[in-house]
Design a protein around this motif. Structure first.
Motif, mmCIF file in Angstrom:
data_model
loop_
_atom_site.group_PDB
_atom_site.id
_atom_site.type_symbol
_atom_site.label_atom_id
_atom_site.label_comp_id
_atom_site.label_asym_id
_atom_site.label_seq_id
_atom_site.Cartn_x
_atom_site.Cartn_y
_atom_site.Cartn_z
ATOM 1 N N ASN A 112 0.808 -1.219 0.000
ATOM 2 C CA ASN A 112 0.000 0.000 0.000
ATOM 3 C C ASN A 112 0.842 1.270 0.000
ATOM 4 O O ASN A 112 0.345 2.339 0.309
ATOM 5 N N PRO A 140 -1.155 3.681 -2.276
ATOM 6 C CA PRO A 140 -2.155 3.979 -1.246
ATOM 7 C C PRO A 140 -3.602 3.775 -1.702
ATOM 8 O O PRO A 140 -4.463 3.443 -0.897
ATOM 9 N N THR A 141 -3.887 3.956 -2.997
ATOM 10 C CA THR A 141 -5.257 3.782 -3.492
ATOM 11 C C THR A 141 -5.409 2.531 -4.347
ATOM 12 O O THR A 141 -6.482 2.288 -4.887
ATOM 13 N N ALA A 142 -4.370 1.749 -4.488
ATOM 14 C CA ALA A 142 -4.392 0.504 -5.271
ATOM 15 C C ALA A 142 -3.634 -0.539 -4.461
ATOM 16 O O ALA A 142 -2.457 -0.759 -4.664
ATOM 17 N N THR A 143 -4.322 -1.148 -3.528
ATOM 18 C CA THR A 143 -3.658 -1.946 -2.497
ATOM 19 C C THR A 143 -3.725 -3.447 -2.746
ATOM 20 O O THR A 143 -4.391 -3.914 -3.661
ATOM 21 N N THR A 155 -5.751 5.377 -15.463
ATOM 22 C CA THR A 155 -6.848 5.085 -14.542
ATOM 23 C C THR A 155 -7.276 3.621 -14.561
ATOM 24 O O THR A 155 -8.104 3.220 -13.762
ATOM 25 N N THR A 191 -7.097 -0.465 -14.043
ATOM 26 C CA THR A 191 -6.529 -1.401 -13.069
ATOM 27 C C THR A 191 -6.593 -2.812 -13.644
ATOM 28 O O THR A 191 -7.305 -3.064 -14.625
#
Length: 191
Positions: free
Chosen positions: A111, A143-146, A175, A177
């Motif tokens: 993270n 932090p936003t893709a853990t 953007t 994933t």
């Protein structure tokens, strides 16, 4: 003597049905992954958006190991690095994981911002890349893709690291994933 007189009709139909059933059976993607072992077999695999991914050696250099790992004590603490690659010409891609502070089995978060150029100061993160079809794309945890790595074995005497992982990395500068699920590894660490 005709074919039908040599073999009774029900046996022929049963044989045909069994043959068709066997031909139509395809393994589920997760069934194509290696077993989750803890013996240092240098195996790894995971699902990328539900599709099985397995490491493959280079087509041009088949002796090159596509499963690698190391553990090192650095001035900033212990670090575990894992990398798995598909170096074949048709689907070049790979995955790497860097963990800090690893001293034994446990669950470790992915993270932190990836600082891939900091050497010993690298943070805990995972990444996935795909080189084909062009353009090449890289995905990183943060932090936003853990995600997490669960070490089930870390044997620093026998140089073995085994465990599982899952994460959802974010496209570098984008953007999109990808879902990395059912990940597993059983790696002989470099000494």
């Amino acid at each position: 003597m005709s074919y039908s007189s040599r073999f009774p009709r029900p046996v022929c139909l049963l044989s045909l049905a069994l043959s068709l059933a066997l031909l139509s059976c395809e393994k589920e993607p997760v069934d194509r992954l290696p077993a989750a072992t803890q013996k240092g077999k240098n195996t790894a695999g995971f699902l990328v958006d539900g599709e099985a991914w397995l490491p493959k050696p280079s087509t041009l250099n088949p002796g090159n190991n596509p499963v690698n790992g190391y553990w090192a004590q650095t001035t900033k603490g212990p670090i575990l690095g894992l990398s798995f690659s598909d170096k074949s010409l048709d689907t070049p891609s790979g995955l790497s994981i860097t963990l800090r502070g690893v001293l034994g089995p446990g669950t470790y978060p992915l993270n932190q911002e990836p600082h891939i150029n900091l050497g010993e100061g690298r943070s805990a993160y995972g990444s996935y890349y795909r080189l084909e079809p062009a353009p090449a794309v890289r995905y990183y945890t943060g932090p936003t893709a853990t995600g997490t790595v669960t070490l089930t074995r870390l044997d620093l005497v026998k140089h073995i690291a085994s465990g599982t992982f899952e994460f959802t990395p974010l496209e570098d500068g984008g953007t999109r994933t990808v879902q990395i699920t059912k990940g597993r590894f059983d790696v002989r660490l470099r000494e």
